[in-house]
Design an enzyme around this catalytic site. Structure first.
Site, PDB file in Angstrom:
ATOM      1  CE  LYS A   1      14.015  38.080  12.061  1.00 35.52           C
ATOM      2  NZ  LYS A   1      14.131  38.010  13.528  1.00 35.52           N
TER       3      LYS A   1
ATOM      4  CB  THR B   1      18.319  47.767  15.819  1.00 35.03           C
ATOM      5  OG1 THR B   1      19.716  47.444  15.948  1.00 35.03           O
ATOM      6  CG2 THR B   1      18.155  48.929  14.853  1.00 35.03           C
TER       7      THR B   1
ATOM      8  N   GLY C   1      16.706  44.005  20.226  1.00 34.98           N
ATOM      9  CA  GLY C   1      15.434  43.351  20.505  1.00 34.98           C
ATOM     10  C   GLY C   1      14.428  43.381  19.379  1.00 34.98           C
ATOM     11  CB  THR C   2      14.506  44.602  15.860  1.00 39.10           C
ATOM     12  OG1 THR C   2      15.786  44.017  15.586  1.00 39.10           O
ATOM     13  CG2 THR C   2      14.687  46.092  16.094  1.00 39.10           C
ATOM     14  N   GLY C   3      14.242  41.535  16.665  1.00 42.30           N
ATOM     15  CA  GLY C   3      13.807  40.191  16.285  1.00 42.30           C
ATOM     16  C   GLY C   3      12.818  39.602  17.261  1.00 42.30           C
ATOM     17  CB  CYS C   4      12.770  39.525  20.973  1.00 39.56           C
ATOM     18  SG  CYS C   4      14.387  38.795  21.283  1.00 39.56           S
TER      19      CYS C   4
END
Length: 266
Positions: free
Chosen positions: A174, A207, A209-212
């Site tokens: 990412k 932002t 929790g964007t990865g989860c």
């Protein structure tokens, strides 16, 4: 047909990341969500105030309960915390023959708190990565897993090749941590070539929790039988919409808007 996805991750009391974000994402994408909690965190938008891991036995029992009755069309891992839990999860994935596995190698919270013990990194690489259909590290996580610095897109491509050699069939690195430019670029490597998923960079503190959420969206789409590249494209659009339409809550790194994709579209 009801599609089902299992998330194996930590609980976020603030609701923006972890199990909570995963289940919201599954629901929004029309997939029935199930969970195995690896740790309970005391957490909000200001940071992580405490981490209380469960035993590997407790994690295994949750997974066994889901597998014995409901089954899973796709599985996503998030915060695993310890080498014992990672090894247990790997054993369960192999035992139940789950092939659509998305590994989000969660290492550090948005505020900087460690969420994976240092000695667990080796277990992640050796035990879980070879089972992954898709792995979704951000740039710092890719650096930690490969032991290389990532400064350029060429660096990112080389890191993706290394992660693929470790066993992951599809590698997504990412680009959110790359502040260079007006776009964020997520790189996908399948062992043969690269694909690039671009979106407009949005200047916001919301932002958390964007990865989860991104990894959960991939898992939801895989559960429906979609190709990994198509799943990544949907996940990218889902997260972009969640960031573009913020909820504006919390005093720190606020959560993204999980219903934005359904309400507003891409």
């Amino acid at each position: 047909m009801v599609f089902k996805a299992l998330t194996i991750a930590g609980s976020d009391s603030g609701g923006g990341a972890g199990i909570q974000a995963d289940l919201k994402t599954f629901q929004e994408l029309g997939v029935f969500g199930m969970s195995a909690i690896t740790a309970v965190t005391a957490q909000n938008t200001l940071g992580v105030q405490g981490v209380f891991p469960l035993s590997a036995e407790a994690v295994a029992a949750q997974i066994e309960s889901v597998a014995a009755d409901l089954g899973a069309d796709a599985v996503k891992t998030g915060m695993l915390f310890s080498a014992d839990i990672i090894c247990t999860v790997a054993e369960q994935v192999k035992k139940h023959g789950w092939k659509r596995l998305v590994v989000d190698p969660v290492m550090i919270a948005k505020g900087g708190a460690p969420l994976l013990q240092e000695e667990a990194v080796a277990a992640l690489k050796e035990e879980l990565l070879p089972l992954a259909l898709v792995i979704t590290p951000n740039i710092p996580e890719a650096e930690a897993l490969t032991g290389t610095a990532i400064r350029t897109m060429d660096d990112r491509r080389e890191a993706a090749r290394r992660l693929h050699r470790m066993g992951a069939r599809y590698v997504v690195i990412k680009g959110g941590h790359d502040d260079d430019g007006e776009e964020t670029v997520d790189l996908l490597y399948n062992g043969d070539g690269f694909s690039y998923f671009k979106s407009k960079r949005i200047d916001t503190r919301h932002t958390h929790g964007t990865g989860c959420t991104f990894a959960a969206a991939i898992a939801a789409e895989l559960a429906k039988g979609r190709h990994p590249a198509d799943a990544v494209a949907t996940a990218k659009a889902f997260v972009q919409s969640a960031i573009a339409h913020p909820l504006g809550i919390g005093q720190g790194h606020g959560p993204t808007n999980h219903w934005a994709y359904r309400q507003y579209g891409e």
